[in-house]
Design a protein around this motif. Structure first.
Motif, PDB file in Angstrom:
ATOM      1  N   ILE A  96     -24.072   6.370  -2.806  1.00  0.00           N
ATOM      2  CA  ILE A  96     -25.194   5.624  -3.368  1.00  0.00           C
ATOM      3  C   ILE A  96     -24.833   4.148  -3.450  1.00  0.00           C
ATOM      4  CG2 ILE A  96     -24.497   5.992  -5.773  1.00  0.00           C
ATOM      5  CD1 ILE A  96     -28.099   5.756  -4.390  1.00  0.00           C
ATOM      6  N   GLU A  97     -23.537   3.847  -3.612  1.00  0.00           N
ATOM      7  CA  GLU A  97     -23.108   2.447  -3.643  1.00  0.00           C
ATOM      8  C   GLU A  97     -23.308   1.784  -2.279  1.00  0.00           C
ATOM      9  OE1 GLU A  97     -19.665  -0.247  -5.735  1.00  0.00           O
ATOM     10  OE2 GLU A  97     -19.188   1.830  -5.231  1.00  0.00           O
ATOM     11  N   ASN A  98     -23.137   2.548  -1.206  1.00  0.00           N
ATOM     12  CA  ASN A  98     -23.400   1.998   0.128  1.00  0.00           C
ATOM     13  C   ASN A  98     -24.874   1.643   0.291  1.00  0.00           C
ATOM     14  OD1 ASN A  98     -20.811   3.312   0.241  1.00  0.00           O
ATOM     15  ND2 ASN A  98     -20.913   3.178   2.474  1.00  0.00           N
ATOM     16  N   ILE A  99     -25.738   2.458  -0.276  1.00  0.00           N
ATOM     17  CA  ILE A  99     -27.174   2.157  -0.224  1.00  0.00           C
ATOM     18  C   ILE A  99     -27.468   0.878  -1.001  1.00  0.00           C
ATOM     19  CG2 ILE A  99     -29.455   2.928  -0.987  1.00  0.00           C
ATOM     20  CD1 ILE A  99     -28.626   5.772  -0.289  1.00  0.00           C
ATOM     21  N   LEU A 100     -26.870   0.735  -2.174  1.00  0.00           N
ATOM     22  CA  LEU A 100     -27.088  -0.476  -2.964  1.00  0.00           C
ATOM     23  C   LEU A 100     -26.616  -1.712  -2.209  1.00  0.00           C
ATOM     24  CD1 LEU A 100     -25.974   0.841  -6.476  1.00  0.00           C
ATOM     25  CD2 LEU A 100     -28.317   0.478  -5.671  1.00  0.00           C
ATOM     26  N   GLU A 101     -25.501  -1.607  -1.481  1.00  0.00           N
ATOM     27  CA  GLU A 101     -25.013  -2.725  -0.670  1.00  0.00           C
ATOM     28  C   GLU A 101     -25.952  -3.011   0.500  1.00  0.00           C
ATOM     29  OE1 GLU A 101     -20.706  -3.286   0.101  1.00  0.00           O
ATOM     30  OE2 GLU A 101     -20.499  -1.261  -0.747  1.00  0.00           O
ATOM     31  N   TRP A 102     -26.544  -1.961   1.053  1.00  0.00           N
ATOM     32  CA  TRP A 102     -27.430  -2.098   2.224  1.00  0.00           C
ATOM     33  C   TRP A 102     -28.762  -2.743   1.850  1.00  0.00           C
ATOM     34  CZ3 TRP A 102     -31.977   0.975   3.100  1.00  0.00           C
ATOM     35  CH2 TRP A 102     -32.536   0.860   4.385  1.00  0.00           C
ATOM     36  N   LEU A 103     -29.270  -2.454   0.672  1.00  0.00           N
ATOM     37  CA  LEU A 103     -30.559  -2.999   0.256  1.00  0.00           C
ATOM     38  C   LEU A 103     -30.451  -4.507   0.002  1.00  0.00           C
ATOM     39  CD1 LEU A 103     -31.708  -0.227  -2.258  1.00  0.00           C
ATOM     40  CD2 LEU A 103     -32.731  -0.715  -0.015  1.00  0.00           C
ATOM     41  N   PRO A 104     -31.545  -5.246   0.201  1.00  0.00           N
ATOM     42  CA  PRO A 104     -31.520  -6.707  -0.012  1.00  0.00           C
ATOM     43  C   PRO A 104     -31.694  -7.066  -1.488  1.00  0.00           C
ATOM     44  CG  PRO A 104     -33.675  -6.052   0.769  1.00  0.00           C
ATOM     45  CD  PRO A 104     -32.838  -4.793   0.771  1.00  0.00           C
ATOM     46  N   ILE A 105     -30.732  -6.657  -2.314  1.00  0.00           N
ATOM     47  CA  ILE A 105     -30.848  -6.854  -3.760  1.00  0.00           C
ATOM     48  C   ILE A 105     -29.671  -7.626  -4.341  1.00  0.00           C
ATOM     49  CG2 ILE A 105     -32.322  -4.838  -4.127  1.00  0.00           C
ATOM     50  CD1 ILE A 105     -29.847  -3.243  -4.913  1.00  0.00           C
ATOM     51  N   GLY A 106     -28.770  -8.097  -3.467  1.00  0.00           N
ATOM     52  CA  GLY A 106     -27.644  -8.880  -3.945  1.00  0.00           C
ATOM     53  C   GLY A 106     -26.611  -8.087  -4.713  1.00  0.00           C
ATOM     54  N   TYR A 107     -26.456  -6.810  -4.350  1.00  0.00           N
ATOM     55  CA  TYR A 107     -25.492  -5.963  -5.049  1.00  0.00           C
ATOM     56  C   TYR A 107     -24.065  -6.402  -4.748  1.00  0.00           C
ATOM     57  CZ  TYR A 107     -22.743  -1.896  -6.406  1.00  0.00           C
ATOM     58  OH  TYR A 107     -21.790  -1.080  -6.988  1.00  0.00           O
ATOM     59  N   ILE A 108     -23.246  -6.481  -5.783  1.00  0.00           N
ATOM     60  CA  ILE A 108     -21.836  -6.790  -5.639  1.00  0.00           C
ATOM     61  C   ILE A 108     -21.047  -5.549  -6.030  1.00  0.00           C
ATOM     62  CG2 ILE A 108     -19.922  -8.236  -6.411  1.00  0.00           C
ATOM     63  CD1 ILE A 108     -21.964 -10.432  -6.986  1.00  0.00           C
ATOM     64  N   PRO A 109     -20.243  -4.971  -5.145  1.00  0.00           N
ATOM     65  CA  PRO A 109     -19.503  -3.737  -5.458  1.00  0.00           C
ATOM     66  C   PRO A 109     -18.595  -3.921  -6.659  1.00  0.00           C
ATOM     67  CG  PRO A 109     -19.441  -4.185  -3.104  1.00  0.00           C
ATOM     68  CD  PRO A 109     -20.044  -5.393  -3.745  1.00  0.00           C
ATOM     69  N   GLU A 110     -18.418  -2.835  -7.378  1.00  0.00           N
ATOM     70  CA  GLU A 110     -17.497  -2.853  -8.505  1.00  0.00           C
ATOM     71  C   GLU A 110     -16.070  -3.128  -8.018  1.00  0.00           C
ATOM     72  OE1 GLU A 110     -18.822  -0.261 -12.199  1.00  0.00           O
ATOM     73  OE2 GLU A 110     -18.122   0.937 -10.540  1.00  0.00           O
ATOM     74  N   GLU A 111     -15.300  -3.792  -8.851  1.00  0.00           N
ATOM     75  CA  GLU A 111     -13.898  -4.024  -8.537  1.00  0.00           C
ATOM     76  C   GLU A 111     -13.045  -3.392  -9.633  1.00  0.00           C
ATOM     77  OE1 GLU A 111     -10.659  -7.674  -7.982  1.00  0.00           O
ATOM     78  OE2 GLU A 111     -12.766  -8.099  -8.384  1.00  0.00           O
ATOM     79  N   ARG A 112     -12.026  -2.719  -9.212  1.00  0.00           N
ATOM     80  CA  ARG A 112     -11.085  -2.103 -10.155  1.00  0.00           C
ATOM     81  C   ARG A 112      -9.683  -2.561  -9.807  1.00  0.00           C
ATOM     82  NH1 ARG A 112     -14.825  -1.624 -12.682  1.00  0.00           N
ATOM     83  NH2 ARG A 112     -15.828   0.216 -13.591  1.00  0.00           N
ATOM     84  N   LEU A 113      -8.956  -3.115 -10.764  1.00  0.00           N
ATOM     85  CA  LEU A 113      -7.582  -3.531 -10.535  1.00  0.00           C
ATOM     86  C   LEU A 113      -6.655  -2.351 -10.760  1.00  0.00           C
ATOM     87  CD1 LEU A 113      -7.583  -6.997 -12.323  1.00  0.00           C
ATOM     88  CD2 LEU A 113      -7.903  -6.517  -9.885  1.00  0.00           C
TER      89      LEU A 113
END
Length: 267
Positions: free
Chosen positions: A249-266
């Motif tokens: 579902i995160e790939n879909i959010l990245e694909w859509l034109p909504i300016g999604y920034i993936p979560e980052e985990r250190l």
């Protein structure tokens, strides 16, 4: 995000129905948001699959956390075991989800945009089929995405009959007299849209190679390609399972034109 559980009356189904709604809320996490930011919001209609309901995406995935920094609305309707179809039993779920629901959403939540370029639809399994079906048969959605899309529901199926009898499915989608020219056939809907010179939604599909729908996905995308309709596809290892739908579902959010920034985990 604000999570709102909505009970509303459907004039199409003549019954009470349910949907869950996620709405962006100004908090300390999003201090830069203004009233204008939260006006004319883009929206994703996110559809469930068989055996699920309007709560499944919230209970089984990271969805709410993933979108908490996005000024976007998420609509999660309930379609039972309808395949987003107008059944022969008089339960017109297609009309309710595809036509009536967007109107109700805009009445109840006027901050949600009615613009095609800001309306998106997605789903998993039966919901992936529903997303493509609604996007191809209306002009309301600019993007449609499917995870493990059940794109070919024609013919008998042991999977379907593990949920309900063959007689039940005959009245829903499975044994229409002429499936090739049926409003339930996605290729037929795509041909109709091309013939009418209507704008084609942008399409995305993911399916796992170990998914029982993998071959159907490949065949369906090939058939769309023969019509010069392109689909952004990802085929990876994966099964027909919420573990993978939560992941992609995160790939879909990245694909859509909504300016999604993936979560980052250190680490």
């Amino acid at each position: 995000m604000a999570h709102i559980q909505v009970n509303y009356f459907s004039n199409v189904l003549v019954k009470d129905c349910q949907m869950d709604v996620l709405l962006p809320q100004r908090t300390a996490d999003n201090p830069e948001w203004t009233k204008d930011t939260l006006t004319d919001l883009p929206v994703i209609y996110l559809l469930h699959g068989m055996s699920d309901d309007n709560t499944s995406w919230l209970r089984k995935t990271r969805l709410e956390r993933l979108v908490k920094h996005l000024p976007i609305a998420i609509i999660l309707p309930n379609a039972d075991l309808s395949w987003y179809s107008n059944t022969t039993y008089g339960m017109d779920y297609y009309d309710e989800i595809a036509i009536e629901l967007p109107k109700i959403v805009r009445e109840l939540f006027p901050q949600i945009s009615a613009k095609r370029e800001k309306n998106f639809i997605a789903g998993a399994s039966m919901g992936g089929y529903g997303a493509y079906k609604i996007a191809l048969s209306t002009n309301h959605f600019s993007h449609a995405a499917a995870l493990s899309g059940a794109f070919n529901p024609s013919g008998s199926s042991e999977t379907l009959e593990s949920f309900r009898s063959k007689e039940y499915w005959n009245g829903v989608i499975n044994q229409r007299d002429d499936f090739d020219n049926s409003p339930e056939n996605l290729i037929h809907l795509a041909k109709q849209k091309l013939a009418l010179n209507e704008p084609m939604p942008k399409l995305y599909a993911w399916c796992g190679r170990q998914d029982f729908l993998y071959q159907d996905n490949q065949a369906f995308i090939k058939n769309l390609g023969a019509l010069n309709i392109s689909v952004d596809t990802e085929f990876t290892n994966g099964k027909h399972d919420w573990y993978y739908w939560d992941k992609f579902i995160e790939n879909i959010l990245e694909w859509l034109p909504i300016g999604y920034i993936p979560e980052e985990r250190l680490c």
